[in-house]
Structures are given as structure tokens and as C-alpha cells.
Design an enzyme around this catalytic site. Structure first.
Site, PDB file in Angstrom:
ATOM      1  N   HIS A  21     -93.221 -20.254 -84.643  1.00 55.44           N
ATOM      2  CA  HIS A  21     -93.754 -19.433 -85.743  1.00 55.44           C
ATOM      3  C   HIS A  21     -95.267 -19.361 -85.568  1.00 55.44           C
ATOM      4  O   HIS A  21     -95.883 -20.293 -85.036  1.00 55.44           O
ATOM      5  CB  HIS A  21     -93.494 -20.092 -87.111  1.00 55.44           C
ATOM      6  CG  HIS A  21     -92.067 -20.035 -87.576  1.00 55.44           C
ATOM      7  ND1 HIS A  21     -91.437 -21.118 -88.145  1.00 55.44           N
ATOM      8  CD2 HIS A  21     -91.170 -19.019 -87.590  1.00 55.44           C
ATOM      9  CE1 HIS A  21     -90.197 -20.777 -88.479  1.00 55.44           C
ATOM     10  NE2 HIS A  21     -90.014 -19.519 -88.153  1.00 55.44           N
TER      11      HIS A  21
ATOM     12  N   GLU B 197     -88.922 -13.995 -90.462  1.00 54.19           N
ATOM     13  CA  GLU B 197     -89.101 -15.425 -90.747  1.00 54.19           C
ATOM     14  C   GLU B 197     -90.028 -15.652 -91.934  1.00 54.19           C
ATOM     15  O   GLU B 197     -90.467 -16.777 -92.198  1.00 54.19           O
ATOM     16  CB  GLU B 197     -89.608 -16.140 -89.492  1.00 54.19           C
ATOM     17  CG  GLU B 197     -88.642 -16.075 -88.309  1.00 54.19           C
ATOM     18  CD  GLU B 197     -87.461 -17.052 -88.414  1.00 54.19           C
ATOM     19  OE1 GLU B 197     -87.678 -18.206 -88.796  1.00 54.19           O
ATOM     20  OE2 GLU B 197     -86.318 -16.638 -88.119  1.00 54.19           O
TER      21      GLU B 197
ATOM     22  N   ASN C  26     -87.672 -24.929 -80.991  1.00 52.38           N
ATOM     23  CA  ASN C  26     -88.454 -25.825 -81.846  1.00 52.38           C
ATOM     24  C   ASN C  26     -88.317 -27.225 -81.215  1.00 52.38           C
ATOM     25  O   ASN C  26     -87.258 -27.836 -81.266  1.00 52.38           O
ATOM     26  CB  ASN C  26     -87.877 -25.745 -83.265  1.00 52.38           C
ATOM     27  CG  ASN C  26     -88.369 -26.846 -84.211  1.00 52.38           C
ATOM     28  OD1 ASN C  26     -88.911 -27.859 -83.782  1.00 52.38           O
ATOM     29  ND2 ASN C  26     -88.153 -26.636 -85.498  1.00 52.38           N
TER      30      ASN C  26
ATOM     31  N   CYS D  62     -95.363 -25.552 -93.356  1.00 59.81           N
ATOM     32  CA  CYS D  62     -93.958 -25.108 -93.389  1.00 59.81           C
ATOM     33  C   CYS D  62     -93.339 -25.372 -94.748  1.00 59.81           C
ATOM     34  O   CYS D  62     -92.436 -24.664 -95.177  1.00 59.81           O
ATOM     35  CB  CYS D  62     -93.120 -25.869 -92.370  1.00 59.81           C
ATOM     36  SG  CYS D  62     -93.626 -25.651 -90.680  1.00 59.81           S
TER      37      CYS D  62
HETATM   38  N1  LIG Z   1     -92.979 -23.329 -89.081  1.00 63.05           N
HETATM   39  C1  LIG Z   1     -92.406 -23.203 -90.236  1.00 63.05           C
HETATM   40  N2  LIG Z   1     -92.913 -22.436 -91.141  1.00 63.05           N
HETATM   41  N3  LIG Z   1     -91.222 -23.771 -90.515  1.00 63.05           N
HETATM   42  C2  LIG Z   1     -90.616 -24.799 -89.769  1.00 63.05           C
HETATM   43  C3  LIG Z   1     -89.129 -24.670 -89.821  1.00 63.05           C
HETATM   44  C4  LIG Z   1     -88.448 -25.756 -89.075  1.00 63.05           C
HETATM   45  C5  LIG Z   1     -86.967 -25.482 -88.925  1.00 63.05           C
HETATM   46  N4  LIG Z   1     -86.287 -26.633 -88.355  1.00 63.05           N
HETATM   47  C6  LIG Z   1     -84.961 -26.747 -88.388  1.00 63.05           C
HETATM   48  O1  LIG Z   1     -84.255 -25.925 -88.934  1.00 63.05           O
HETATM   49  C7  LIG Z   1     -84.336 -27.956 -87.675  1.00 63.05           C
HETATM   50  C8  LIG Z   1     -83.021 -28.387 -88.278  1.00 63.05           C
HETATM   51  C9  LIG Z   1     -82.274 -29.321 -87.384  1.00 63.05           C
HETATM   52  O2  LIG Z   1     -82.404 -29.258 -86.146  1.00 63.05           O
HETATM   53  O3  LIG Z   1     -81.504 -30.168 -87.925  1.00 63.05           O
HETATM   54  C10 LIG Z   1     -86.741 -24.244 -88.056  1.00 63.05           C
HETATM   55  O4  LIG Z   1     -86.748 -24.395 -86.826  1.00 63.05           O
HETATM   56  O5  LIG Z   1     -86.584 -23.143 -88.608  1.00 63.05           O
END
Ligand SMILES: N=C(N)NCCC[C@H](NC(=O)CCC(=O)O)C(=O)O
Length: 446
Positions: free
Chosen positions: A252, A176, A27, A370
């Protein structure tokens, strides 16, 4: 029997420990913003403003409570002991990254809370929920148990709602949730086509998979959820995400595609066998299916990942118009914005756009889509939802006050070990569980 149904959006309320710890490999935003100071108060207020705006648009808007963080119970499972204060202090000294993982407010992204199948699609005529095990990331794998409790407290009536436990917590069944699930239909009350997207096969080596970043969700998880939810296989499509885009930060499917009713809005590189996916969706939905495909020459994968164009919410207004709910990052990207202007003037099925400032969430890779879990509900099902969890002027005012009273406006990693942050969070959540009428869902309340 004719019945009407609506799509409700249940957004995750951002918790008091919202911070940037770089916990999500694959991510891009999470990695990039690691160690940036966060503003939990602003994060929560930005989320609430979006919820209130959608509610004011005439849509049904719900609220899902955050989790208890720091997660002292998990730290104890990992061998830290003594008083809660010494658990925190020792975790900060011996394993600061583990502590950060146990403090993440990541449950705010409720698109990953669960997969939900509306009653029109299920054999027993009930709404089915399966919390996502989120096994690919430790900080997220500790969410599903309390998520299940919050969902059960929100959708409590077992005449209408069925709650399954999460799938086995191993990578073969990496799940997920709704971030990789879309439901197509002509009318919300009629049986629809449920579309599941996975990143890799766990038990079949013949298929490609990404090589740089993880594929979080497996084919086998999709199949398990279709069985649990008693779906008709003639009305299910299971498709593989394009592994090449996972390797470019599309962790995702909701980072590259969004759908609602009979509209699919996606990038041309979203799926492994794109045309076959379209054909199967069209065949199974039958009737008019609209696919709005965005070409790479208009919007590159990099632009899609940084602007979160596809992490928009595609919502249908009470008058039938389709509106895209976008993050401000789309307006700041000239190519994406030009594409959106073209899309509106082409009248391809999207009638309007609305832009929201969600920077606090975006900096961790979480856009408008999200932040919400969609739940299609018939009128009697909606009437059975815990009413305290539904957005209104009064609830909005109460929650903004609650955030102002309990949240900090700055948090860095070192603050996570602060014992007063634990006290503040528990005090806030104890009050919140009363505001939302949830009962005792948190470990500290048991
Ligand atoms: N696309 C969707 N539906 N959701 C996004 C989720 C973002 C989440 N970020 C985090 O968990 C980052 C937390 C941090 O780095 O502090 C993840 O990667 O799971």
C-alpha cells in the site's frame, strides 16, 4: 462563513479472532509470521492504548467496531451447511485455509475500510464515504458490506454524511481505500487536494506494473471514487506507485508515504514519476507545500518495509506542532532511528515523535497508520457523529474491561474451528454493539 474543522482518527478495534494465517501475498510480515501463535487480547489492548494516548494528546479519536468472525454467512455461501457448528467443522476438515480467511480480524486495519472525502472538497458539501472492496484478497473482500453498516451507524446523519456502496468487486476496480489516499490542505476547513495512489492501470496496457507481487489498487478505482465523491478535478492528483517497490513489499502507499496538511513525508522511490507528482501537488495545493523526501542511502526500501517508518501517523497537535506516531520497530532499527534523530534536529516540519508497541498488528503488516481511518469533520459534523464511538476515559475503561472479559491470550490456526470461539466472539460483539451504540450491524444479529 468561517468554520473550523478537525482531523479525527477512527481506529479499528482488534477483533477476538486476531491470528496469523499468512493470507496476504505481497505483505512480507503476513507471510513471515504465518502459523505464529497470536495474542488477541494483547492486540486489542495495544490498539486501545494508542487510541487513548492520541485522545489524551487532545486529538479527536474514534473507534470502529470489528467484524463478525468466524464469518459463518460467507462459509454458507461457499456450500458449508447444517448447524453453525457443522459449518465450522466441515470447513476445518475440507478447506482449512478458507476457514482461516473467514476468521481473519483484518478489518482492524481501518485505513482500508473506506475512502473519505471531507465536506470542504465535495460539490454537495457533505462528507462522502466509499467502503473499499479489497478485492485482491479473499479474506478482505468479505469486509465491505459490514464496514458500510458500521460506518453508517457511526456517521448516521444524512444531513452531513453520504455513504456509497463499494465499487464493483472485480480486479479492474480493486480499491484499498484510504491506505492509498491522502488529503493535503492549509487548513482542514478549507478545500484541499485529494491525492490518490494506485498500483496499476486495469484498462490501459501502456503502463508498467509490478511483476512479483500484486498491485492491489487500480487507476480506474481512483477515478471512480473521485466521481462518486464529487471532487473538483483541479484539486485531485492521481499518481502511480513505483512498481519496483511494490515488488519489494510496499503493498500500500501508506507503507512508503504519509501526508497531513501541507506536509508530505515519503521515500525517494515511492512514486513512478516522483518529480511530476511533487510538481502537480505543489501546483494544485498552491502556497507552501513541504516535501520531506527520505533518500535510499539513509533508509533502504527493506528498512522502510520492516520498520514501517512511513506507516506512521503524521498528526497535528492542538498547538500546531506536527508529531509522528511510530511503531517500536523504528526504534529497533539503528538506521531508521538515526534518520529520525536527524529529522528532528533538522527541523524540517516534523516537531516530535512518539513510539508505540503495536507488535501484534505489526506481525501481520499493520502499523499505526493502517489502524486508523482519518475523517476531517467540521464542528457541526463532529457533533453529529454517534457519540458512543468517540474515545474518552470512560469508554477506554469500559472497552479494556470488555477485552479482558471476552478475549483469549493465545490463538493458533487449529483454534479457529473451536465452536466456543464462535460463541465467545458473538457474545463479545453483541455487547460491543451496545457499548458503541451501533444497533444490529452483524449478520448474527439480523
Ligand atoms: N497498509 C495498510 N493500510 N494496511 C495493512 C493491512 C494488513 C493486512 N494484513 C493481513 O490481512 C494479514 C492477515 C493474515 O495473514 O493473517 C493486509 O495485507 O491487507
Amino acid at each position: 462563513m468561517s468554520m473550523s474543522a478537525v482531523e479525527a482518527n477512527f481506529d479499528g478495534l482488534v477483533g477476538p479472532t486476531h491470528n496469523y494465517s499468512g493470507l496476504s501475498f505481497g505483505n512480507v510480515a503476513s507471510a513471515k509470521n504465518q502459523a505464529t501463535p497470536s495474542n488477541p487480547k494483547q492486540a486489542a489492548l495495544q490498539g486501545l492504548a494508542k487510541m487513548k494516548a492520541l485522545s489524551d494528546m487532545g486529538l479527536v479519536q474514534g473507534i470502529l467496531a470489528p467484524q463478525e468472525r468466524p464469518d459463518i454467512a460467507t462459509l454458507r455461501r461457499l456450500g458449508f451447511n447444517g448447524s453453525d457448528q457443522s459449518v465450522l467443522a466441515e470447513a476445518a476438515r475440507q478447506a482449512p485455509k478458507v476457514l482461516a480467511a473467514c476468521c481473519s480480524a483484518s478489518s482492524m486495519w481501518t485505513a482500508n475500510a473506506a475512502t473519505v472525502s471531507p465536506s470542504a472538497d465535495t460539490m454537495d458539501g457533505k462528507v462522502h464515504f466509499t467502503p473499499a472492496n479489497l478485492i485482491n484478497k479473499f479474506h478482505r473482500s468479505i469486509e465491505h458490506e459490514v464496514t458500510g453498516r458500521i460506518l453508517t451507524a457511526t456517521f448516521a446523519d444524512d444531513n452531513y454524511f453520504v455513504h456509497h456502496p463499494a465499487l464493483p468487486s472485480v480486479e479492474h476496480f480493486g480499491d484499498e481505500g484510504a491506505a492509498n489516499h491522502t488529503r493535503f490542505c492549509h487548513d482542514y476547513a478549507q478545500p484541499g487536494v485529494e491525492f490518490f495512489v494506485f498500483g496499476r492501470h486495469a484498462f490501459d496496457g501502456r503502463f508498467p506494473k509490478p511483476t512479483t507481487y500484486p498491485a492491489r489498487h487500480t487507476f480506474e478505482a481512483c477515478e471512480a471514487v473521485t466521481r462518486l465523491h464529487q471532487l473538483d478535478s483541479d484539486k485531485v492528483v492521481i499518481a502511480q506507485q513505483n512498481p519496483e517497490v511494490i515488488d519489494q513489499g510496499v503493498f500500500h502507499n501508506d507503507v512508503i508515504a504519509v501526508g497531513n496538511r501541507n506536509v508530505l513525508f515519503c521515500h525517494e522511490q515511492a512514486f513512478l514519476d516522483q518529480q511530476a507528482v511533487y510538481d502537480e501537488l505543489k501546483l494544485k495545493l498552491s502556497g507552501d507545500m513541504r516535501i520531506i523526501e527520505v533518500p535510499t542511502k539513509s533508509v533502504s526500501i527493506e528498512d522502510a518495509v520492516t520498520s514501517y517508518l512511513f506507516n506512521s501517523q503524521l498528526v497535528t497537535m492542538p498547538d500546531g506542532k506536527n508529531v509522528l506516531i511510530l511503531p517500536e520497530e523504528c526504534r529497533n532499527n539503528p538506521r531508521v532511528w538515526a534518520y529520525l534523530e536527524q529529522l528532528l534536529s533538522d527541523k524540517q516540519g516534523i516537531d516530535d515523535i512518539k513510539v508505540f508497541d503495536l507488535k501484534q498488528s505489526m506481525a501481520n503488516g499493520g502499523g499505526p497508520a493502517c489502524l486508523r481511518l482519518r475523517v476531517v469533520l467540521t464542528q457541526p459534523e463532529l457533533a453529529a457523529v454517534n457519540p458512543s464511538t468517540l474515545m474518552s476515559d470512560a469508554v477506554y475503561g469500559r472497552l479494556c474491561q470488555w477485552v479482558e472479559a471476552h478475549y483469549r491470550d493465545r490463538l493458533v490456526e487449529a483454534d479457529l474451528a473451536d465452536p466456543s470461539l464462535l460463541v465467545e466472539s458473538r457474545t463479545a460483539l453483541d455487547e460491543l454493539s451496545q457499548i458503541l451504540g451501533l444497533g444490529s450491524v452483524y449478520p448474527f444479529q439480523q
